[in-house]
Design a protein around this motif. Structure first.
Motif, mmCIF file in Angstrom:
data_model
loop_
_atom_site.group_PDB
_atom_site.id
_atom_site.type_symbol
_atom_site.label_atom_id
_atom_site.label_comp_id
_atom_site.label_asym_id
_atom_site.label_seq_id
_atom_site.Cartn_x
_atom_site.Cartn_y
_atom_site.Cartn_z
ATOM 1 N N GLU A 1 0.788 -1.484 0.179
ATOM 2 C CA GLU A 1 0.053 0.068 0.131
ATOM 3 C C GLU A 1 1.232 1.323 0.011
ATOM 4 O O GLU A 1 1.986 1.540 0.530
ATOM 5 C CB GLU A 1 -0.944 0.102 1.275
ATOM 6 C CG GLU A 1 -2.459 -0.932 1.574
ATOM 7 C CD GLU A 1 -2.785 -0.337 2.298
ATOM 8 O OE1 GLU A 1 -2.721 -0.216 3.058
ATOM 9 O OE2 GLU A 1 -4.031 -0.963 1.624
ATOM 10 N N ARG B 1 -0.681 6.277 3.597
ATOM 11 C CA ARG B 1 -1.953 6.355 4.033
ATOM 12 C C ARG B 1 -2.301 8.267 4.430
ATOM 13 O O ARG B 1 -1.546 7.842 5.662
ATOM 14 C CB ARG B 1 -2.425 5.585 4.774
ATOM 15 C CG ARG B 1 -4.222 5.662 4.806
ATOM 16 C CD ARG B 1 -5.102 4.376 5.690
ATOM 17 N NE ARG B 1 -4.965 3.275 4.338
ATOM 18 C CZ ARG B 1 -6.168 3.288 3.849
ATOM 19 N NH1 ARG B 1 -7.040 4.014 3.582
ATOM 20 N NH2 ARG B 1 -5.738 2.017 2.560
ATOM 21 N N LYS C 1 -2.546 10.685 7.534
ATOM 22 C CA LYS C 1 -3.348 10.673 8.537
ATOM 23 C C LYS C 1 -4.724 11.789 9.152
ATOM 24 O O LYS C 1 -4.111 12.876 8.268
ATOM 25 C CB LYS C 1 -2.072 10.826 9.328
ATOM 26 C CG LYS C 1 -1.278 9.286 9.301
ATOM 27 C CD LYS C 1 -0.465 9.423 10.624
ATOM 28 C CE LYS C 1 0.956 8.449 10.320
ATOM 29 N NZ LYS C 1 2.197 8.585 11.091
ATOM 30 N N GLU D 1 -5.479 9.263 13.940
ATOM 31 C CA GLU D 1 -5.628 7.843 13.036
ATOM 32 C C GLU D 1 -5.301 8.018 11.434
ATOM 33 O O GLU D 1 -5.843 8.422 10.956
ATOM 34 C CB GLU D 1 -6.819 7.712 13.203
ATOM 35 C CG GLU D 1 -8.080 8.505 12.732
ATOM 36 C CD GLU D 1 -9.394 8.356 13.105
ATOM 37 O OE1 GLU D 1 -9.345 7.032 14.551
ATOM 38 O OE2 GLU D 1 -10.469 9.429 13.230
ATOM 39 N N ASP E 1 -6.745 7.973 7.255
ATOM 40 C CA ASP E 1 -8.086 7.963 7.196
ATOM 41 C C ASP E 1 -7.861 6.512 5.805
ATOM 42 O O ASP E 1 -7.810 6.474 5.235
ATOM 43 C CB ASP E 1 -7.555 9.597 6.222
ATOM 44 C CG ASP E 1 -8.660 10.033 4.713
ATOM 45 O OD1 ASP E 1 -9.487 9.454 5.346
ATOM 46 O OD2 ASP E 1 -8.874 10.946 4.029
ATOM 47 N N PRO E 2 -9.330 6.635 6.219
ATOM 48 C CA PRO E 2 -9.837 5.241 5.611
ATOM 49 C C PRO E 2 -10.276 5.781 4.145
ATOM 50 O O PRO E 2 -10.923 4.360 3.247
ATOM 51 C CB PRO E 2 -11.400 5.191 6.194
ATOM 52 C CG PRO E 2 -11.869 6.199 6.611
ATOM 53 C CD PRO E 2 -10.417 6.685 6.960
ATOM 54 N N SER E 3 -10.144 6.109 3.116
ATOM 55 C CA SER E 3 -10.408 7.020 2.284
ATOM 56 C C SER E 3 -9.961 5.703 0.594
ATOM 57 O O SER E 3 -8.511 5.488 1.166
ATOM 58 C CB SER E 3 -10.471 8.804 1.620
ATOM 59 O OG SER E 3 -9.578 8.889 1.861
ATOM 60 N N GLU E 4 -9.851 5.547 -0.192
ATOM 61 C CA GLU E 4 -9.351 4.971 -1.112
ATOM 62 C C GLU E 4 -8.576 5.617 -1.403
ATOM 63 O O GLU E 4 -7.982 6.989 -2.030
ATOM 64 C CB GLU E 4 -10.532 4.293 -2.190
ATOM 65 C CG GLU E 4 -11.515 4.262 -1.800
ATOM 66 C CD GLU E 4 -11.580 2.558 -1.664
ATOM 67 O OE1 GLU E 4 -11.022 1.884 -2.007
ATOM 68 O OE2 GLU E 4 -12.286 2.280 -0.720
ATOM 69 N N ASN F 1 -3.722 8.700 -0.866
ATOM 70 C CA ASN F 1 -5.008 9.547 -0.856
ATOM 71 C C ASN F 1 -4.513 10.285 0.072
ATOM 72 O O ASN F 1 -5.806 11.056 0.328
ATOM 73 C CB ASN F 1 -6.005 8.618 0.605
ATOM 74 C CG ASN F 1 -5.856 7.972 1.776
ATOM 75 O OD1 ASN F 1 -4.209 8.829 2.256
ATOM 76 N ND2 ASN F 1 -6.222 7.668 2.295
#
Length: 135
Positions: A41, A44, A46, A69, A71-74, A96
């Motif tokens: 990956e 990502r 934060k 935390e 970021d859960p976005s694609e 992202n």
């Protein structure tokens, strides 16, 4: 309100915004960090969340960092068939992170930090003038 309490509240705000600025800087620095392998990956983004904390000793509410935390976005995708992280179709996943959003958030955090600093400076000035009047 007691001026020493104002100083504690503003210092807590400055500390929280300082952490936020550090996280935002990390996001900007890694905006182009992609994975090294096809199954890995990329970086990502934060996110920083704040919470209200009661300082029982002073009897005041102040801000604190609640969580940092991911970021859960694609993730994005980019066509780079020669890249080591490319999948069978030639696409790599990109972070992202949107640099424009990060820079806007950075400006907001900086202004909040500066506002808290101004409150501390004003409080110090008022305390100094009060001491001068008492002499």
């Amino acid at each position: 309100m007691d001026l020493s309490k104002v100083l504690h509240i503003s210092a807590a705000g400055m500390k929280a915004q300082g952490v936020r600025l550090r996280v935002l800087s990390e996001n900007v620095a890694n905006a182009d960090s992609v994975a090294r392998t096809p199954d890995g990956e990329p970086y990502r983004r934060k996110l920083v969340t704040f919470a209200n904390e009661v300082n029982k000793e002073l009897g005041i509410n102040q801000v604190k960092i609640d969580q940092i935390e991911p970021d859960p976005s694609e993730f994005g995708q980019e066509y780079r068939p020669g890249h080591p992280a490319a999948n069978e179709e030639g696409y790599i996943q990109t972070p992202n992170v949107n640099s424009l959003i990060e820079m806007s958030d950075m400006r907001e955090a900086q202004r909040s930090y500066e506002a808290n600093l101004k409150v501390i400076e004003s409080s110090r000035t008022m305390l100094s003038r009060t001491i001068d009047l008492l002499r």
